[in-house]
Structures are given as structure tokens and as C-alpha cells.
Design a protein around this motif. Structure first.
Motif, PDB file in Angstrom:
ATOM      1  N   THR A  24       0.832  -1.204   0.000  1.00  0.00           N
ATOM      2  CA  THR A  24       0.000   0.000   0.000  1.00  0.00           C
ATOM      3  C   THR A  24       0.864   1.251   0.000  1.00  0.00           C
ATOM      4  O   THR A  24       0.620   2.195  -0.757  1.00  0.00           O
ATOM      5  CB  THR A  24      -0.956   0.004   1.204  1.00  0.00           C
ATOM      6  OG1 THR A  24      -1.785  -1.162   1.132  1.00  0.00           O
ATOM      7  CG2 THR A  24      -1.813   1.258   1.232  1.00  0.00           C
ATOM      8  N   ARG A  28       0.897   3.939  -3.072  1.00  0.00           N
ATOM      9  CA  ARG A  28       0.461   5.316  -2.797  1.00  0.00           C
ATOM     10  C   ARG A  28       1.608   6.309  -2.996  1.00  0.00           C
ATOM     11  O   ARG A  28       1.404   7.410  -3.510  1.00  0.00           O
ATOM     12  CB  ARG A  28      -0.102   5.431  -1.396  1.00  0.00           C
ATOM     13  CG  ARG A  28      -1.457   4.786  -1.291  1.00  0.00           C
ATOM     14  CD  ARG A  28      -2.130   5.139  -0.005  1.00  0.00           C
ATOM     15  NE  ARG A  28      -3.411   4.459   0.077  1.00  0.00           N
ATOM     16  CZ  ARG A  28      -4.156   4.444   1.157  1.00  0.00           C
ATOM     17  NH1 ARG A  28      -3.755   5.074   2.247  1.00  0.00           N
ATOM     18  NH2 ARG A  28      -5.295   3.810   1.158  1.00  0.00           N
ATOM     19  N   GLU A  31       2.102   6.818  -6.696  1.00  0.00           N
ATOM     20  CA  GLU A  31       0.999   7.633  -7.229  1.00  0.00           C
ATOM     21  C   GLU A  31       1.220   9.110  -6.915  1.00  0.00           C
ATOM     22  O   GLU A  31       0.973   9.980  -7.748  1.00  0.00           O
ATOM     23  CB  GLU A  31      -0.340   7.176  -6.655  1.00  0.00           C
ATOM     24  CG  GLU A  31      -0.840   5.867  -7.208  1.00  0.00           C
ATOM     25  CD  GLU A  31      -2.081   5.342  -6.486  1.00  0.00           C
ATOM     26  OE1 GLU A  31      -2.483   5.919  -5.441  1.00  0.00           O
ATOM     27  OE2 GLU A  31      -2.638   4.332  -6.953  1.00  0.00           O
TER      28      GLU A  31
END
Length: 104
Positions: A24, A28, A31
Motif C-alpha cells: 500500500t 500510494r 501515485e
């Protein structure tokens, strides 16, 4: 990463700092930043290195240690890969370009 650039960061520890799983956190981070966390860390370290080589008279071996590299050779290889120039050559070139005396 910013407050401790010389720390031996790993994905596991970075994820733990943010209370996320490694996957995760990595997704993230990419991104948000457009690059992986460890690529970002290397880029950050190289920005700090370039500034130090331009402005300070720190030895390359000491700079390498302060940025988390286990040897001057490992740092020099990473620096050259990112900038196209060896650290001492970068220092000499950048200081000549901006009018600093080359004290290395």
C-alpha cells in the motif's frame, strides 16, 4: 527520509512509519511522487550531495557516510550514475562555473 537521509531506509521501515503495508505504501507513494520510495530517496540524497559538493569542503568519503552509503565507492558509483560525473569532478566543474575556488 528528509530528516534522516543517512539512515538505512528500507521499504518495510518506511511503510511502518506511515502505518501502512509495504504494498500500500509503495503504491500510494508512487501515485503521489511518480517514482518508487527508494528511487525518491536516492534522488534526495543526490540533491543533498550536489549541494554539499558545491558549497562545502567535506571529503567525499565523509559525505558518502553522512548520506547512508557504506563506502565512498558505492556513493561515487551512485552519484556518477545519476549525474554523469564523479563527485570530485562534479565539485571542480560546478565550482569553476560559479566562480568558487576549488579547494578539493
Amino acid at each position: 527520509m528528509h530528516s534522516k537521509p543517512g539512515h538505512a531506509w528500507g521499504l518495510e521501515e518506511l511503510a511502518k512509519e506511515t502505518a501502512m503495508s509495504r504494498t500500500t505504501f509503495a503504491v500510494r507513494f508512487k501515485e503521489a511522487a511518480g517514482v518508487s520510495p527508494l528511487d525518491y530517496l536516492t534522488t534526495w540524497r543526490m540533491r543533498l550531495a550536489k549541494r554539499a559538493l558545491r558549497d562545502d569542503d567535506i571529503a567525499v568519503s565523509e559525505l558518502a557516510r553522512s548520506l547512508g552509503y557504506t563506502s565512498e565507492s558505492a556513493f561515487s558509483t551512485a552519484f556518477k550514475r545519476r549525474t554523469g560525473s564523479a563527485p570530485n569532478r562534479y565539485r571542480s566543474t560546478i565550482r569553476s562555473a560559479v566562480g568558487f575556488p576549488d579547494n578539493s
